[in-house]
Design a protein around this motif. Structure first.
Motif, PDB file in Angstrom:
ATOM      1  N   PHE A  29      20.022 -13.932   9.639  1.00 37.21           N
ATOM      2  CA  PHE A  29      21.086 -14.818   9.157  1.00 37.21           C
ATOM      3  C   PHE A  29      21.180 -16.076  10.017  1.00 37.21           C
ATOM      4  O   PHE A  29      21.391 -17.172   9.490  1.00 37.21           O
ATOM      5  N   LEU A  77      29.629 -16.791   7.368  1.00 34.99           N
ATOM      6  CA  LEU A  77      29.285 -15.587   6.605  1.00 34.99           C
ATOM      7  C   LEU A  77      30.365 -15.291   5.564  1.00 34.99           C
ATOM      8  O   LEU A  77      30.055 -14.911   4.437  1.00 34.99           O
ATOM      9  N   CYS A 100      29.843 -17.275   2.549  1.00 33.29           N
ATOM     10  CA  CYS A 100      28.540 -17.039   1.923  1.00 33.29           C
ATOM     11  C   CYS A 100      28.728 -16.002   0.810  1.00 33.29           C
ATOM     12  O   CYS A 100      29.319 -14.947   1.028  1.00 33.29           O
ATOM     13  N   CYS A 104      23.574 -13.721   0.373  1.00 36.40           N
ATOM     14  CA  CYS A 104      23.226 -12.740   1.414  1.00 36.40           C
ATOM     15  C   CYS A 104      22.055 -11.883   0.948  1.00 36.40           C
ATOM     16  O   CYS A 104      21.108 -11.652   1.706  1.00 36.40           O
ATOM     17  N   PRO A 131      24.715  -6.048   1.027  1.00 44.24           N
ATOM     18  CA  PRO A 131      25.671  -6.929   1.692  1.00 44.24           C
ATOM     19  C   PRO A 131      26.979  -7.110   0.914  1.00 44.24           C
ATOM     20  O   PRO A 131      27.723  -8.064   1.165  1.00 44.24           O
ATOM     21  N   TRP A 139      29.976  -7.663   3.207  1.00 48.13           N
ATOM     22  CA  TRP A 139      29.800  -8.454   4.429  1.00 48.13           C
ATOM     23  C   TRP A 139      30.665  -9.708   4.490  1.00 48.13           C
ATOM     24  O   TRP A 139      31.300  -9.959   5.512  1.00 48.13           O
TER      25      TRP A 139
END
Length: 125
Positions: A61, A72, A75, A80, A96, A99
């Motif tokens: 990442f 993140l 995102c 991801c 993900p 996440w």
């Protein structure tokens, strides 16, 4: 109210509340609170605090310019997954799906809520 907020910020409050004139929320990282909740030292923007992300995925990442909890959290899950897919077969198996939401909790300093949710998750799913 402004003076109280300034005083709390100086004393190391866990979060900075946005002012009416601010366009985006900014949160201060409180390492002591994170350590109290998780029982270990947490480094700011350590993506491995997210259930399902280990050092190799964090490195991946970072190479894709996602280096902070905030980035993140902004995102999408599809992005991801694309990053994982592009990295090869060994990474495609990861999911993900949670996440970005976990990263948002870390960014906002919602450590107790994050830990409780992670206790319910299985490898980030």
């Amino acid at each position: 109210e402004t003076e109280l907020r300034a005083c709390k910020d100086q004393k190391g409050g866990s979060q900075k509340k946005p002012t009416a004139s601010s366009t985006a929320s900014t949160y201060a990282f409180n390492s002591a609170l994170a350590k109290t909740v998780f029982g270990k030292t947490i480094k700011e923007n350590d993506l491995t605090i997210v259930e399902g992300i280990g050092p190799k995925i964090q490195q991946l990442f970072h190479k894709n310019n996602i280096k902070t909890w905030k980035s993140l959290s902004n995102c999408g899950v599809a992005k991801c997954q694309n990053i994982l897919d592009d990295a090869g077969e060994a990474y495609r198996i990861h999911n993900p799906g949670t996440w970005p939401k976990q990263a948002r909790m870390a960014y906002e300093g919602k450590w107790e809520k994050l830990l409780k949710w992670q206790d319910e998750l299985d490898g980030g799913r």
